[in-house]
Motif scaffolding. Structure first.
Motif, short mmCIF file in Angstrom:
data_model
loop_
_atom_site.label_atom_id
_atom_site.label_comp_id
_atom_site.label_asym_id
_atom_site.label_seq_id
_atom_site.Cartn_x
_atom_site.Cartn_y
_atom_site.Cartn_z
N VAL A 79 21.62 24.17 -41.37
CA VAL A 79 20.67 23.36 -42.14
C VAL A 79 19.30 23.34 -41.48
N ALA A 80 18.27 23.68 -42.24
CA ALA A 80 16.86 23.54 -41.81
C ALA A 80 16.22 22.52 -42.74
N ALA A 81 16.04 21.29 -42.25
CA ALA A 81 15.60 20.19 -43.12
C ALA A 81 14.16 19.76 -42.87
N GLY A 82 13.53 20.28 -41.79
CA GLY A 82 12.17 19.85 -41.45
C GLY A 82 12.13 18.47 -40.83
N VAL A 83 13.31 17.92 -40.48
CA VAL A 83 13.40 16.62 -39.81
C VAL A 83 14.68 16.60 -38.99
N HIS A 84 14.64 15.87 -37.86
CA HIS A 84 15.83 15.73 -37.00
C HIS A 84 15.70 14.38 -36.30
N ILE A 85 16.57 13.44 -36.66
CA ILE A 85 16.48 12.06 -36.15
C ILE A 85 17.81 11.66 -35.50
N ASP A 86 17.74 11.23 -34.23
CA ASP A 86 18.93 10.83 -33.47
C ASP A 86 19.11 9.32 -33.48
N GLY A 87 20.39 8.90 -33.48
CA GLY A 87 20.74 7.49 -33.30
C GLY A 87 21.71 7.35 -32.14
N VAL A 88 21.43 6.43 -31.22
CA VAL A 88 22.21 6.29 -29.98
C VAL A 88 23.22 5.16 -30.10
N VAL A 89 24.46 5.45 -29.66
CA VAL A 89 25.59 4.52 -29.73
C VAL A 89 26.00 4.13 -28.31
N MET A 90 26.01 2.84 -28.02
CA MET A 90 26.37 2.34 -26.70
C MET A 90 27.89 2.13 -26.59
N GLU A 91 28.45 2.47 -25.44
CA GLU A 91 29.84 2.17 -25.09
C GLU A 91 30.85 2.54 -26.19
N PRO A 92 30.80 3.77 -26.71
CA PRO A 92 31.77 4.18 -27.72
C PRO A 92 33.09 4.62 -27.08
N THR A 93 34.13 4.68 -27.91
CA THR A 93 35.37 5.36 -27.52
C THR A 93 35.43 6.66 -28.32
N VAL A 94 35.64 7.77 -27.61
CA VAL A 94 35.57 9.09 -28.23
C VAL A 94 36.82 9.90 -27.89
N PHE A 95 37.44 10.46 -28.93
CA PHE A 95 38.59 11.36 -28.75
C PHE A 95 38.18 12.78 -29.15
N ILE A 96 38.50 13.74 -28.29
CA ILE A 96 38.28 15.15 -28.58
C ILE A 96 39.68 15.78 -28.73
N ASP A 97 40.00 16.24 -29.94
CA ASP A 97 41.36 16.76 -30.22
C ASP A 97 42.43 15.78 -29.75
N GLY A 98 42.19 14.49 -29.97
CA GLY A 98 43.18 13.47 -29.64
C GLY A 98 43.19 13.01 -28.20
N GLU A 99 42.41 13.68 -27.33
CA GLU A 99 42.34 13.31 -25.90
C GLU A 99 41.10 12.45 -25.67
N THR B 265 26.87 7.09 -23.19
CA THR B 265 26.49 6.91 -24.60
C THR B 265 26.78 8.20 -25.36
N ILE B 266 26.78 8.08 -26.69
CA ILE B 266 26.76 9.27 -27.54
C ILE B 266 25.61 9.12 -28.52
N HIS B 267 25.26 10.20 -29.20
CA HIS B 267 24.29 10.10 -30.28
C HIS B 267 24.70 11.00 -31.43
N ILE B 268 24.37 10.53 -32.62
CA ILE B 268 24.58 11.29 -33.86
C ILE B 268 23.19 11.51 -34.44
N ALA B 269 22.90 12.77 -34.80
CA ALA B 269 21.60 13.06 -35.40
C ALA B 269 21.78 13.60 -36.81
N PHE B 270 20.72 13.40 -37.61
CA PHE B 270 20.72 13.84 -39.00
C PHE B 270 19.56 14.80 -39.24
N GLY B 271 19.78 15.75 -40.16
CA GLY B 271 18.73 16.70 -40.52
C GLY B 271 19.05 18.11 -40.07
N SER B 272 18.08 18.73 -39.39
CA SER B 272 18.20 20.15 -39.00
C SER B 272 19.19 20.36 -37.87
N ASN B 273 19.97 21.47 -37.98
CA ASN B 273 20.80 21.91 -36.86
C ASN B 273 20.83 23.44 -36.74
#
Length: 316
Positions: free
Chosen positions: A285-305, A270-278
């Motif tokens: 960014v310091a937002a006072g909140v950090h919320i993750d969302g989980v993605v099942m069975e994604p296809t992911v390319f890193i620099d095209g690989e 899986t992968i996850h994308i979070a919003f808010g503080s990092n």
């Protein structure tokens, strides 16, 4: 039940945190998670460590700071366990404790079930090896592209360092979640564009009842379809809470999607994308909140690989 909880607590205090009888262990909890915290307290005492339990009122959301007295105690401890409903992972208090040399494990939302089986029972040597491999890939990369259900999301990670959450925190200043198994990074602010489908779970909401389609423009969440999408927007607010804060890759093959993001975001493939503080892991960014969302069975390319193809890891 109590003895199993205490035995499992003793096991991870030794294997994950290398707690020694000469050290101080601080357990930070809230009223909801106090029973589980007491099992860790008993385990810490049985190891011989100077063990302290601090109970606070439940925070309103993940990323909200604990009381100042707890933040100060965290800095003065050798080992800190945060076992709370809402996550203290991305707080200044945790960052300050780490900078002071504490080894910190955060366990937001952990349940009795997760204490007894699932991700906590993984072979953490294997998890550590894969996590470091993925982290090194992220640190060296410039661009990420995620594809899922006919949508795509792209962003830059150039110049940012990947962070391994291996479940092994033996050196001063090491920290991460328990149970663990993820490699994550802070995307460059303002660079994320596209759409992504969240079909696993969302922190603070639980398993999604139907896929949530998120629309992202110039690094900010601008739309979220569906009932749980609206819940997510209300948790994040209208300001910096909508910042695309984190991209993470799960590396724990024993983790399950339970509706508790602590375990869900560690699920292998899986992968996850979070919003808010990092700002606690390389972002601005310091937002006072950090919320993750989980993605099942994604296809992911890193620099095209290919890194993941429909949830199958391409690292050998």
């Amino acid at each position: 039940m109590g003895n199993i909880l205490e035995d499992n607590s003793r096991s991870f205090l030794i294997s994950s945190l290398n707690l020694k009888p000469t050290e101080t262990l601080l357990i930070v909890t809230d009223e909801e998670k106090k029973d589980l915290a007491e099992a860790i307290y008993a385990a810490g005492k049985s190891i011989g460590a100077e063990t302290v339990l601090m109970v606070m009122q439940e925070r309103e959301k993940s990323g909200q700071e604990p009381p100042a007295s707890i933040a100060e105690a965290m800095k003065l401890s050798d080992v800190v366990i945060c076992i709370t409903v809402h996550s203290l992972t991305h707080t200044k208090a945790k960052k300050d404790a780490v900078n002071a040399g504490a080894r910190v494990a955060t366990m937001p939302g952990i349940t009795y079930d997760m204490f007894l089986e699932g991700a906590i029972s993984a072979d953490y040597e294997a998890v550590e090896k894969l996590t470091i491999q993925v982290t090194d890939l992220l640190s060296a990369a410039r661009q990420v592209k995620i594809e899922k259900s006919g949508y795509q999301l792209t962003f830059s990670i150039e110049g940012r360092a990947g962070v391994p959450s291996t479940g092994v925190y033996h050196k001063p200043g090491q920290s991460g979640n328990l149970p663990s198994g993820e490699a994550f990074i802070a995307p460059m602010e303002g660079t994320a564009n596209g759409k992504i489908v969240i079909d696993g779970s969302i922190a603070g909401i639980g398993k999604v009842t139907e896929p949530v389609l998120l629309s992202i423009e110039n690094g900010k969440l601008v739309g979220a379809e569906g009932k749980q999408g609206q819940e997510l927007l209300s948790l994040l607010g209208d300001g910096d809470g909508r910042n695309v804060a984190e991209f993470g890759v799960g590396t724990n093959d024993k983790a399950r999607v339970t509706g508790v993001v602590l375990e869900d975001e560690k699920v292998y493939g899986t992968i996850h994308i979070a919003f808010g503080s990092n700002n606690t892991f390389g972002g601005n960014v310091a937002a006072g909140v950090h919320i993750d969302g989980v993605v099942m069975e994604p296809t992911v390319f890193i620099d095209g690989e290919l890194l993941l193809e429909k949830g199958v890891m391409e690292i050998k």
